[in-house]
Scaffold this active site. Structure first.
Site, PDB file in Angstrom:
ATOM      1  N   ALA A  85       0.854  -1.196   0.000  1.00 26.13           N
ATOM      2  CA  ALA A  85       0.000   0.000   0.000  1.00 26.13           C
ATOM      3  C   ALA A  85       0.888   1.243   0.000  1.00 26.13           C
ATOM      4  CB  ALA A  85      -0.957  -0.008   1.182  1.00 26.13           C
ATOM      5  N   GLY A 129       5.167   8.622   1.561  1.00 24.06           N
ATOM      6  CA  GLY A 129       5.995   8.400   2.734  1.00 24.06           C
ATOM      7  C   GLY A 129       6.987   7.270   2.510  1.00 24.06           C
ATOM      8  N   HIS A 130       6.518   6.186   1.891  1.00 22.00           N
ATOM      9  CA  HIS A 130       7.431   5.084   1.570  1.00 22.00           C
ATOM     10  C   HIS A 130       8.488   5.521   0.560  1.00 22.00           C
ATOM     11  CE1 HIS A 130       3.742   2.747   2.836  1.00 22.00           C
ATOM     12  NE2 HIS A 130       4.666   2.198   3.600  1.00 22.00           N
ATOM     13  N   LYS A 175       7.416   7.969  11.817  1.00 25.10           N
ATOM     14  CA  LYS A 175       6.022   8.033  12.264  1.00 25.10           C
ATOM     15  C   LYS A 175       5.737   6.949  13.290  1.00 25.10           C
ATOM     16  CE  LYS A 175       2.457   6.872   9.628  1.00 25.10           C
ATOM     17  NZ  LYS A 175       1.615   5.984  10.485  1.00 25.10           N
ATOM     18  N   ASP A 176       6.301   5.754  13.075  1.00 25.80           N
ATOM     19  CA  ASP A 176       6.171   4.674  14.049  1.00 25.80           C
ATOM     20  C   ASP A 176       7.324   4.793  15.043  1.00 25.80           C
ATOM     21  OD1 ASP A 176       3.866   3.248  12.888  1.00 25.80           O
ATOM     22  OD2 ASP A 176       5.221   2.940  11.208  1.00 25.80           O
TER      23      ASP A 176
END
Length: 309
Positions: A48, A52-53, A170-171
């Site tokens: 997905a 960001g990726h 973010k994580d």
């Protein structure tokens, strides 16, 4: 830009990765003249893919240079989903992910997209334990989540054997857990964190944003708004940070799973008199979609601010 090699099995991955013999045949002196000794980087994703990726991929390419090898893993890991979570409906579309990588502006050499059966052929028996960090915040809301994350990260590090592994900030709790695992288990890899990518209105990019209705997406802006308000209040102390952030969530009718101001190395709550860098973390369910976000905060107790004035 050439298309990456897509590997779906361990054997196909092994064939796509540089072998020691191939590296031995490279004229390393020529690369050393430009400071570009070939290295390998990995970006671990659950597919997905979004911008960001792509920021992670660009960071990976920058880390290893044009002659290095960049591997993207595309695997929805069942071990990190708990009962009632969205494992079955989590988006899976490899063709779409490959198209996203193609427009990303940085060359990807290998995409490893295994099945759950390929990753866990005899079932997941031995797992990495995340320790105390895996029992608080996300770990408290999602028991066993970080054990599942660390187990798959360690397996992928062993399979890809990278010099650099790139993860998003973010994580934040996940990144801290991975760094701690790499330190404690003496893993020969550099863990590189990349800042959060946001849309123009502040919403942090996430694969789960696709679940939000238009109204829910508007309400979801309360998360980044709360973080911004908290960071702006940093000069008035830790309690002011928490109060300012909570006020934004309350005004939007968003009830968080948690909103905490923590030490960035331990994720323990900071006291009212705390001074220094901290992380403001938030997790909340908007509609049926659970979102997380965070920001760095420079905390100055009010008394310190008066003394410096």
């Amino acid at each position: 830009m050439t298309s990456p090699t897509v590997a779906r099995t361990r054997a196909e991955l092994d064939a796509a990765l540089w072998s020691p013999e191939e590296l031995a045949g490279i004229d390393l002196e020529a690369f050393e003249e430009t400071g570009e000794v070939p290295r390998r980087a990995v970006v671990m994703t659950m597919g997905a893919l979004h911008d960001g990726h792509l920021a992670l991929v660009r960071a990976a390419r920058e880390a290893v240079g044009p002659e290095g090898q960049v591997v993207v893993t595309d695997f929805v890991n069942p071990l990190q989903f708990g009962p009632g979570e969205d494992y079955e409906r989590y988006p899976r579309d490899l063709d779409s992910d490959l198209a996203t990588l193609a427009r990303g502006g940085a060359r990807v050499d290998v995409v490893f997209a295994p099945s759950a059966q390929e990753m866990y052929p005899t079932g997941p028996i031995v797992r990495v334990t995340s320790g105390p960090i895996g029992t608080v915040l996300e770990g408290a809301v999602r028991p066993g989540h970080f054990d599942g994350v660390l187990t798959v990260v360690l397996k992928l590090l062993n399979l890809v054997a990278p010099d650099v592994a790139v993860f998003g900030e973010k994580d934040a709790q996940q990144l801290l857990a991975i760094r701690r695992m790499a330190l404690d288990l003496e893993l020969p890899v550099e863990i590189l964190g990349v800042p959060i990518v946001r849309q123009a209105d502040g919403l942090a990019l996430s694969s789960r944003n696709a679940y939000l209705s238009d109204d829910e997406r508007t309400r979801a802006l309360a998360l980044s708004g709360a973080l911004h308000a908290g960071a702006e209040a940093g000069g008035n102390g830790a309690d002011a940070v928490r109060a300012a952030a909570n006020a934004v969530l309350e005004a939007a009718g968003v009830d968080p799973d948690y909103l905490v101001l923590v030490d960035p190395t331990t994720v323990e709550d900071v006291p009212a008199a705390y001074a220094g860098g901290a992380l403001l973390l938030v997790a909340a369910r908007v509609g049926t979609t659970r979102l997380i976000d965070n920001t760095a905060v420079d905390v100055v107790p009010p008394s310190a601010g008066v003394a410096q004035a």
